[in-house]
Design a protein around this motif. Structure first.
Motif, short mmCIF file in Angstrom:
data_model
loop_
_atom_site.label_atom_id
_atom_site.label_comp_id
_atom_site.label_asym_id
_atom_site.label_seq_id
_atom_site.Cartn_x
_atom_site.Cartn_y
_atom_site.Cartn_z
N ALA A 1 0.82 -1.21 0.00
CA ALA A 1 0.00 0.00 0.00
C ALA A 1 0.85 1.26 0.00
N ALA A 2 2.00 1.22 0.67
CA ALA A 2 2.86 2.40 0.72
C ALA A 2 3.35 2.80 -0.66
N ILE A 3 3.38 1.87 -1.58
CA ILE A 3 3.84 2.16 -2.95
C ILE A 3 2.67 2.47 -3.87
N PHE A 4 1.63 1.65 -3.80
CA PHE A 4 0.56 1.76 -4.80
C PHE A 4 -0.51 2.78 -4.43
N VAL A 5 -0.79 2.99 -3.16
CA VAL A 5 -1.84 3.95 -2.81
C VAL A 5 -1.44 5.37 -3.21
N PRO A 6 -0.23 5.85 -2.90
CA PRO A 6 0.14 7.18 -3.41
C PRO A 6 0.09 7.26 -4.94
N ALA A 7 0.50 6.18 -5.62
CA ALA A 7 0.44 6.19 -7.08
C ALA A 7 -0.99 6.32 -7.57
N MET A 8 -1.94 5.64 -6.89
CA MET A 8 -3.33 5.75 -7.30
C MET A 8 -3.91 7.12 -6.96
N LEU A 9 -3.50 7.70 -5.84
CA LEU A 9 -3.97 9.04 -5.49
C LEU A 9 -3.50 10.07 -6.50
N LEU A 10 -2.33 9.87 -7.06
CA LEU A 10 -1.80 10.80 -8.07
C LEU A 10 -2.42 10.59 -9.44
N THR A 11 -3.14 9.48 -9.62
CA THR A 11 -3.72 9.18 -10.93
C THR A 11 -5.24 9.03 -10.86
N GLY A 12 -5.86 9.78 -9.95
CA GLY A 12 -7.31 9.87 -9.98
C GLY A 12 -8.08 9.29 -8.82
N LEU A 13 -7.46 8.58 -7.90
CA LEU A 13 -8.20 8.03 -6.77
C LEU A 13 -8.54 9.13 -5.78
N PRO A 14 -9.83 9.34 -5.45
CA PRO A 14 -10.20 10.39 -4.49
C PRO A 14 -9.67 10.06 -3.09
N LEU A 15 -9.23 11.07 -2.39
CA LEU A 15 -8.75 10.89 -1.02
C LEU A 15 -9.94 10.98 -0.07
N THR A 16 -10.44 9.84 0.36
CA THR A 16 -11.57 9.75 1.27
C THR A 16 -11.18 8.85 2.45
N PRO A 17 -11.99 8.85 3.51
CA PRO A 17 -11.67 7.96 4.64
C PRO A 17 -11.59 6.48 4.26
N LYS A 18 -12.22 6.08 3.17
CA LYS A 18 -12.16 4.67 2.78
C LYS A 18 -10.77 4.23 2.38
N VAL A 19 -9.89 5.18 2.09
CA VAL A 19 -8.51 4.82 1.77
C VAL A 19 -7.86 4.09 2.94
N LEU A 20 -8.33 4.34 4.15
CA LEU A 20 -7.78 3.68 5.33
C LEU A 20 -7.99 2.16 5.29
N LEU A 21 -8.92 1.71 4.45
CA LEU A 21 -9.12 0.27 4.32
C LEU A 21 -7.89 -0.44 3.77
N TRP A 22 -6.97 0.32 3.16
CA TRP A 22 -5.73 -0.30 2.69
C TRP A 22 -4.84 -0.69 3.86
N ALA A 23 -5.09 -0.12 5.04
CA ALA A 23 -4.34 -0.53 6.23
C ALA A 23 -5.00 -1.70 6.95
N PHE A 24 -6.32 -1.82 6.80
CA PHE A 24 -7.05 -2.88 7.50
C PHE A 24 -8.27 -3.25 6.65
N PRO A 25 -8.09 -4.13 5.66
CA PRO A 25 -9.13 -4.36 4.64
C PRO A 25 -10.27 -5.28 5.10
N VAL A 26 -11.09 -4.80 6.01
CA VAL A 26 -12.28 -5.58 6.38
C VAL A 26 -13.36 -5.44 5.32
N ALA A 27 -13.18 -4.52 4.40
CA ALA A 27 -14.04 -4.38 3.22
C ALA A 27 -13.12 -4.06 2.06
#
Length: 410
Positions: A73-99
Motif C-alpha cells: 500500500a505504501a507504494i501503490f496507494v500514493p500512485a493511485m492518489l496521483l492518478t485519480g483516486l479520491p482521497l476519502t476515509p475509505k482509503v484507510l481500508l488499505w491498512a485494514f481491509p475488512v471491506a
C-alpha cells in the motif's frame, strides 16, 4: 515438526495461482482448486494457534498478515492518489481491509487480489467462536456455510452482502481445516471418506456442467460448484495427507524452492498480479498472444522473474512479522556455534578438547587413564555429577512454530 507434504501443497498452490493469472486457463481451477485448499490449510493452522495461545492467536495472525500489505500500500496507494483516486476515509481500508479498499481504474485490476485478505481477516475473527461451535456440534457447524451458499444460489437470499457470500463459499474449506487439525479427517475410515468425496465431486461436477459461467467452466464463476468440487478435493488431498513426507527434501533444489515459496507466500501473492497487468500490453505489442504457447511461457517466466526480484527486496518483511531473523532467501544453512543448539533442537558437538559448558577437561592420570598406579600413590578421585542432575530428564527444545502461509486466487 513441519509437515513437508502440506508445505508442498502450499507451494504448488502459489505456482498455480501465478500461472492461472498469466494464462487464464479455466482448467487449472478444476485440476487444483488452490483457493479453497489454502483456506483449508489456513484453518488448520488457525485451530492449532487457538489451542496453543487462545484468543491472542487472532492478534498474532493479524501481526503476520498486515505488514506485507502495508508495504504494498505504501507504494501503490500514493500512485493511485496521483492518478485519480479520491482521497476519502475509505482509503484507510488499505491498512485494514475488512471491506474492499478503493482503487482507481488501473489499481482495481492490478490489486484485485486484496479480496483474499478481506476474507482471511473475517475468517480469523470468526475462528474462536467457530472452533468452539465446531467441537460441540461438528456436523451442523460444517454444513452451515454450504447451506448458506445454497440459499444464496437458489435465490432465497439474493441481497446477501459480499462478506456473507464469501462465508458461504469459502468458510466451509476453513472448517475442513479445523477437522484436519482435530484429526477427524484422518480418523475417518476409507469406506466413509471416499464415498463422501465422490458424492461431493459428482454433485459439484454436475452443477459446474449445467451452470457454466462467462469463462466456461472456470470455478471462480460458479460458486456452488466451486464449493462442492473443492470440498471433495480437500477430503482427498488433505484428509489423507501423510504424517511426513521426507521425499520432498530428497532434491536440495526442490526442497529450497518449497521452503522459499512457503516463507514468501504472501509477498508472491500480493505482487504477482501488478506484474501480470503491467506485462500484458507490453507483450501484446510483440504479438505474444494467449493462444501462442511460446508467448505464454515467456509471460510466465517474466512474471516469476519480476516477482522473484521484488521478493528479494521486500520479502524479509514476512520474517520480521513472524519474528524470525530476516533472510534474503529463506532455507539456507545457518552456522551453529560450538556447544549451541542446531536447527531442529539437535545439540552441537563441543569443540575438540573442550568439555560440555566450555571448560577444559583435566587430563586423566593413573588408573583413570588405564595405566597402573604406583604403590603408595592414591589415584585421582572422580567427581560425582551434581546432585539432582539427570540429563535424560531435561526438557527437549521446543520445535519452531509452523507459520501460516496465506494464499489463493480467483
Amino acid at each position: 515438526m513441519r509437515n513437508r507434504y502440506l508445505d508442498l501443497l502450499r507451494a504448488l498452490a502459489i505456482v498455480r495461482v501465478v500461472v492461472y493469472h498469466v494464462t487464464g486457463w479455466a482448467t487449472l481451477t478444476l485440476v487444483f482448486p488452490a483457493m479453497s485448499v489454502m483456506f483449508a490449510l489456513a484453518g488448520s493452522l488457525m485451530a492449532a494457534s487457538l489451542d496453543r495461545s487462545g484468543p491472542s492467536a487472532v492478534r498474532r495472525r493479524l501481526r503476520r498478515l498486515l505488514p506485507s500489505l502495508w508495504v504494498l500500500a505504501a507504494i501503490f496507494v500514493p500512485a493511485m492518489l496521483l492518478t485519480g483516486l479520491p482521497l476519502t476515509p475509505k482509503v484507510l481500508l488499505w491498512a485494514f481491509p475488512v471491506a474492499d479498499p478503493p482503487a482507481n481504474y488501473w489499481g482495481a485490476l492490478a490489486l484485485s487480489v486484496i479480496w483474499y485478505l478481506r476474507d482471511y481477516l473475517w475468517f480469523v475473527f470468526a475462528s474462536p467462536v467457530a472452533l468452539w461451535l465446531f467441537r460441540r456440534a461438528p456436523w451442523p457447524t460444517l454444513l452451515a456455510p454450504y447451506a448458506l451458499l445454497a440459499t444464496i444460489e437458489f435465490g432465497l437470499f439474493p441481497a446477501a452482502p459480499t462478506v456473507v457470500r464469501e462465508f458461504g463459499l469459502y468458510f466451509g474449506a476453513w472448517l475442513l481445516g479445523f477437522a484436519h487439525h482435530d484429526g477427524l479427517l484422518r480418523r475417518a475410515a476409507n469406506r466413509v471418506l471416499v464415498p463422501a468425496a465422490l458424492a461431493l465431486g459428482v454433485a459439484g461436477a454436475a452443477w459446474i456442467v449445467t451452470h457454466p459461467g462467462p469463462r466456461g467452466y472456470d470455478l471462480n464463476d460458479i460458486p456452488l460448484g466451486n464449493a462442492l468440487w473443492s470440498a471433495a478435493f480437500i477430503l482427498v488431498a488433505i484428509g489423507r495427507a501423510p504424517a511426513s513426507a521426507a521425499w520432498v527434501d530428497r532434491s536440495a533444489v526442490a526442497a529450497r524452492a518449497v521452503t522459499v515459496l512457503n516463507r514468501r507466500a504472501l509477498t508472491v501473492y500480493l505482487w504477482h498480479m501488478p506484474f501480470v497487468v503491467a506485462l500484458t500490453p507490453l507483450v501484446d505489442v510483440v504479438g505474444w498472444s494467449h493462444q501462442d504457447p511460446v508467448g505464454l511461457a515467456i509471460r510466465v517466466v517474466l512474471v516469476f522473474a519480476l516477482v522473484g526480484a521484488v521478493t528479494a527486496l521486500v520479502g524479509w518483511v514476512e520474517d520480521v512479522a513472524a519474528r524470525r531473523p530476516p533472510e534474503l532467501f529463506p532455507g539456507g544453512a545457518r552456522p551453529v556455534p560450538a556447544g549451541g543448539t542446531a536447527p531442529g533442537g539437535a545439540r552441537a558437538a563441543p569443540a575438540r578438547g573442550t568439555a560440555p559448558g566450555g571448560a577444559r577437561p583435566v587430563p586423566a592420570r593413573g588408573a583413570a587413564a588405564g595405566r597402573p598406579v604406583p604403590a603408595g600413590v592414591s589415584p585421582v578421585p572422580v567427581s560425582p555429577a551434581p546432585a539432582g542432575y539427570d540429563r535424560a530428564a531435561l526438557p527437549a527444545p521446543r520445535a519452531p512454530e509452523e507459520h501460516t502461509l496465506k494464499l489463493s486466487a480467483r
